[in-house]
Design an enzyme around this catalytic site. Structure first.
Site, mmCIF file in Angstrom:
data_model
loop_
_atom_site.group_PDB
_atom_site.id
_atom_site.type_symbol
_atom_site.label_atom_id
_atom_site.label_comp_id
_atom_site.label_asym_id
_atom_site.label_seq_id
_atom_site.Cartn_x
_atom_site.Cartn_y
_atom_site.Cartn_z
ATOM 1 N N ARG A 19 0.913 -1.198 0.078
ATOM 2 C CA ARG A 19 0.078 -0.180 -0.057
ATOM 3 C C ARG A 19 0.856 1.387 -0.177
ATOM 4 N NH1 ARG A 19 -3.708 -2.028 5.006
ATOM 5 N NH2 ARG A 19 -1.462 -3.310 5.139
ATOM 6 N N GLN A 75 11.653 -14.363 6.684
ATOM 7 C CA GLN A 75 10.523 -15.063 6.468
ATOM 8 C C GLN A 75 10.383 -15.393 5.092
ATOM 9 O OE1 GLN A 75 7.114 -12.252 7.148
ATOM 10 N NE2 GLN A 75 5.843 -14.124 7.147
ATOM 11 N N ASP A 105 5.854 -1.455 11.512
ATOM 12 C CA ASP A 105 5.079 -0.232 10.862
ATOM 13 C C ASP A 105 4.685 0.562 12.090
ATOM 14 O OD1 ASP A 105 3.027 -1.887 11.067
ATOM 15 O OD2 ASP A 105 2.236 -1.755 9.198
ATOM 16 N N GLU A 158 -9.919 -9.446 12.288
ATOM 17 C CA GLU A 158 -9.569 -8.461 11.199
ATOM 18 C C GLU A 158 -10.468 -7.751 10.528
ATOM 19 O OE1 GLU A 158 -6.129 -7.617 10.566
ATOM 20 O OE2 GLU A 158 -6.236 -8.521 12.928
ATOM 21 N N TYR A 353 28.024 34.831 -0.366
ATOM 22 C CA TYR A 353 28.374 33.496 -0.454
ATOM 23 C C TYR A 353 29.846 33.163 -0.062
ATOM 24 C CZ TYR A 353 29.697 28.852 -2.051
ATOM 25 O OH TYR A 353 30.357 27.547 -2.148
ATOM 26 N N ASN A 364 34.467 41.792 8.880
ATOM 27 C CA ASN A 364 33.305 42.315 8.263
ATOM 28 C C ASN A 364 33.386 41.939 6.824
ATOM 29 O OD1 ASN A 364 31.032 44.091 9.094
ATOM 30 N ND2 ASN A 364 31.698 44.737 7.103
#
Ligand code: UD1
Ligand code: CA
Length: 455
Positions: A19, A75, A105, A158, A353, A364
């Site tokens: 899902r 598994q 989950d 379920e 930058y 400065n």
């Protein structure tokens, strides 16, 4: 209360996560930059269990790596949470004590909630199983807990197998179980798969145990947000919000001011000291540390940066990886810093930058000044000594060293090193033509006038 027995934790994480619509295993999706499985593991570690076993699917190499040094077991076929637990138990042969089963989950379950679930097995008569339930306003999709009159658990139904009547119940299964290890393997033998999904459900265990007269106790989680699962990317975004919220609250409790907490985005490893003020809309990427009393103004973006105490950053500042900002530094709007250290009390107040630079104290760095650190192939270093004044709109072409106290005149492009206390100026001589501008304007106006006379 009877003392708890040795503890082994089995985390079920082999599911395909269909899902989620993703090629990654579901539990590798991140919250605040950290995979779900690692959130769960860091909480589980606090229980100091004897064993931690994570059940994974075949070929989930990234997951195995993320779980290390903890043990994983494969598994072979992903045919249900019951069969996943069976795989987990195969690694725990002969283990006596409590088995705490957690779903990969459901990563935000708190240590206290886990402890409560384990303790519930020992409340009153010790029982074989306890299940962590929670009341949800919208229980759709979850297994419903069907209770006996004495509030022990009769069965878990379920969603896909439940009757309309059963679906009306809003106490649901969070998926966390505490089981008596010595009996679990026997109960698992009794699992069948004649249900709507043709899977071996862990949720059938209470009914199987009941046949042996073993009661299942229900422990109720108080905070629903920490025990909801993640099945879709929408669930993932909700969990992200929950985790963000929790971390923001922890910081605020530790003395950090957030004017609009929901607009501050944190990373799991963000460190913020007390007394820090965060204005709205601040983003923390990986590896950022903010020291005491720093003031972060609105709309800043940080990654891989250290900001030392009493500095003022932003608004609209970007600190990229390798930014090491000293104390009482001022970094203003539209300034980007990368792989650079900035000395105490230095000021880069606007539009600049600074990349691959070592900047000393009390520098400065005026508006529009930049380091020119890249020639299209390589990066080069700029070294700026203490008390240097870099004027506005200066290009410092690296590799370059400006010694202590040097003064760089505004508008200069500097390509050679500058000794201490020297002035370096690079400008073409200005040409001043008196009256030119007035003549120019008159000529333009005449052209416009002639055009309108003709038409
Ligand atoms: C499961 C529960 C449901 C509960 C919900 C709570 C079952 C049958 N259902 O439903 O009662 O309300 O969690 O969030 O247990 N997994 C494996 N191997 C598998 C299948 C799943 O390891 O073969 C793992 C998944 O990786 C996942 C967890 O088990 O972490 C839960 O699986 P999922 O398919 O999401 O179960 P739900 O349908 O959410
Ligand atoms: Ca789930």
């Amino acid at each position: 209360m009877t003392k708890n027995k040795p503890l082994a934790v089995v985390i079920l994480a082999a599911g395909k996560g269909t899902r989620m619509n993703s090629k990654k295993p579901k539990v590798m999706h991140a919250l605040l930059g950290l995979p779900m499985i690692n959130w769960l593991l860091s909480s589980v570690e606090q229980l100091s269990p004897e064993r931690i076993v994570v059940v994974v699917g075949k070929g989930m190499h990234d997951l195995v790596a993320a779980v290390k040094p903890h043990e994983t077991v494969v598994q072979q076929t992903q045919d249900g949470t019951g069969s996943a637990l069976k795989a987990g138990m195969s690694a725990l042969d002969g283990f006596e004590g409590d088995i705490l089963v957690l779903l990969g989950d459901t990563p935000l379950i708190s240590v206290a909630t886990m402890q409560g679930l384990i303790a519930s097995r020992y409340q009153g008569d010790v029982t074989g199983i306890s299940v962590l339930g929670v009341c949800l306003d919208n229980p759709t999709g979850y297994g419903r807990l069907l209770l006996n009159d004495d509030e022990t658990l009769k069965a878990i139904r379920e969603d896909k197998d439940a009757t309309l009547e059963e679906k009306r119940g809003n106490i649901v299964n969070t998926g966390a179980f505490c089981l008596d290890a010595s009996r679990t393997v026997g109960w698992l033998e009794g699992l069948g798969n004649s249900n709507a999904q043709g899977e071996y459900y862990i949720t059938d265990l209470p009914e199987i145990a009941a046949r042996e007269g073993v009661k299942t106790r229900v422990s109720l989680a108080i905070n629903a947000a920490e025990v909801v699962g993640c099945n879709t990317r929408i669930d993932l975004s909700n969990l992200e919000q929950t985790a963000q919220h929790k971390m923001r609250e922890n910081f605020m409790m530790a003395g950090v001011v957030m004017q609009d907490p929901s607009s501050v985005y944190l990373h799991h490893d963000t460190k913020i000291a007390s007394g820090v003020i965060l204005e709205p809309n601040v983003y923390f990427g990986a590896d950022v540390e903010v020291g005491e009393n720093v003031h972060i103004k609105a709309f800043c973006h940080f990654e891989g940066a250290k900001i030392s105490k009493n500095s003022i950053i932003g608004p609209f500042a970007r600190l990229r990886p390798g930014s090491d900002i000293g104390e009482e530094v001022r970094i203003g709007n539209f300034v980007e810093i990368k792989k650079s250290s900035i000395g105490d009390r230095s000021k880069i107040s606007h539009l600049g930058y600074v990349g691959d630079c070592t900047m000393g104290e009390d520098v400065n760095f005026s508006c529009g000044a930049i380091t020119v650190n890249y020639d299209g192939f390589d990066k080069y270093q700029t070294v700026i000594g203490k008390g240097v004044m870099v004027g506005s709109n200066v290009n410092l072409v690296a590799p370059l060293t400006l010694d202590d106290g040097a003064f760089i005149a505004a508008g200069s492009t500097i390509t050679t090193d500058v000794p201490a206390d020297a002035l370096s100026v690079e400008r073409s001589k200005a040409e001043v033509r008196s009256g030119w501008a007035a003549l120019y304007r008159k000529r333009k106006e005449d052209i416009i006038k002639n055009k309108s006379d003709v038409s």
